[in-house]
Write a protein that holds these residues in place. Structure first.
Motif, PDB file in Angstrom:
ATOM      1  N   SER A  33      20.828  26.783-129.016  1.00 31.78           N
ATOM      2  CA  SER A  33      19.513  26.161-128.966  1.00 31.78           C
ATOM      3  C   SER A  33      19.537  24.869-129.765  1.00 31.78           C
ATOM      4  N   SER A  49      17.554  18.209-118.473  1.00 31.38           N
ATOM      5  CA  SER A  49      18.298  19.358-117.946  1.00 31.38           C
ATOM      6  C   SER A  49      19.519  19.603-118.813  1.00 31.38           C
ATOM      7  N   THR A  59      18.891  25.140-118.248  1.00 33.02           N
ATOM      8  CA  THR A  59      17.506  25.182-118.688  1.00 33.02           C
ATOM      9  C   THR A  59      17.002  23.754-118.808  1.00 33.02           C
ATOM     10  N   GLU A  60      15.729  23.599-119.169  1.00 33.33           N
ATOM     11  CA  GLU A  60      15.133  22.289-119.411  1.00 33.33           C
ATOM     12  C   GLU A  60      14.476  22.289-120.773  1.00 33.33           C
ATOM     13  N   THR A  61      14.373  21.107-121.368  1.00 34.10           N
ATOM     14  CA  THR A  61      13.685  21.001-122.648  1.00 34.10           C
ATOM     15  C   THR A  61      12.178  21.084-122.441  1.00 34.10           C
ATOM     16  N   ASP A  62      11.502  21.598-123.466  1.00 31.72           N
ATOM     17  CA  ASP A  62      10.048  21.704-123.402  1.00 31.72           C
ATOM     18  C   ASP A  62       9.403  20.408-123.908  1.00 31.72           C
ATOM     19  N   PHE A  67      15.307  23.394-126.476  1.00 37.34           N
ATOM     20  CA  PHE A  67      15.900  24.204-125.412  1.00 37.34           C
ATOM     21  C   PHE A  67      16.640  25.376-126.032  1.00 37.34           C
ATOM     22  N   SER A  68      16.843  26.408-125.231  1.00 35.44           N
ATOM     23  CA  SER A  68      17.616  27.580-125.619  1.00 35.44           C
ATOM     24  C   SER A  68      18.335  28.072-124.372  1.00 35.44           C
ATOM     25  N   LEU A  69      19.640  28.307-124.491  1.00 35.95           N
ATOM     26  CA  LEU A  69      20.445  28.666-123.328  1.00 35.95           C
ATOM     27  C   LEU A  69      21.493  29.693-123.722  1.00 35.95           C
TER      28      LEU A  69
END
Length: 85
Positions: A33, A49, A59-62, A67-69
């Protein structure tokens, strides 16, 4: 003869156990993250992305750039991209 068969089966069972344990260690996941920020003004970037290279995990950033993947592998490589930046 019976003791020899038991000994052989015990060795095969132990080998299978070790094999399964080693395969499990390769498939473990880790969560990565972080926050993506602009190099210009350090503002958080929305909609970036983040994808693990060589996989379909992403994932995508908020709105705060966070982000967390969940990733797999010993040395995962993340690729970040954003349209229009």
């Amino acid at each position: 003869m019976l003791a020899l068969k038991r000994n052989l089966l015990a060795k095969i069972g132990f080998f299978c156990f070790l094999l399964l344990m080693s395969l499990q260690s390769f498939s473990q996941t880790t969560t990565v993250s972080g926050t993506v920020i602009s190099a210009v003004d350090n503002a958080p970037l929305l909609g970036v992305s983040i994808v693990q290279k060589g996989s379909t995990k992403g994932t995508e950033t908020d709105s705060k750039g966070f982000f967390s993947l969940k990733v797999t592998g010993a040395k995962p490589v993340l690729v970040a991209s954003m349209v229009g930046y």
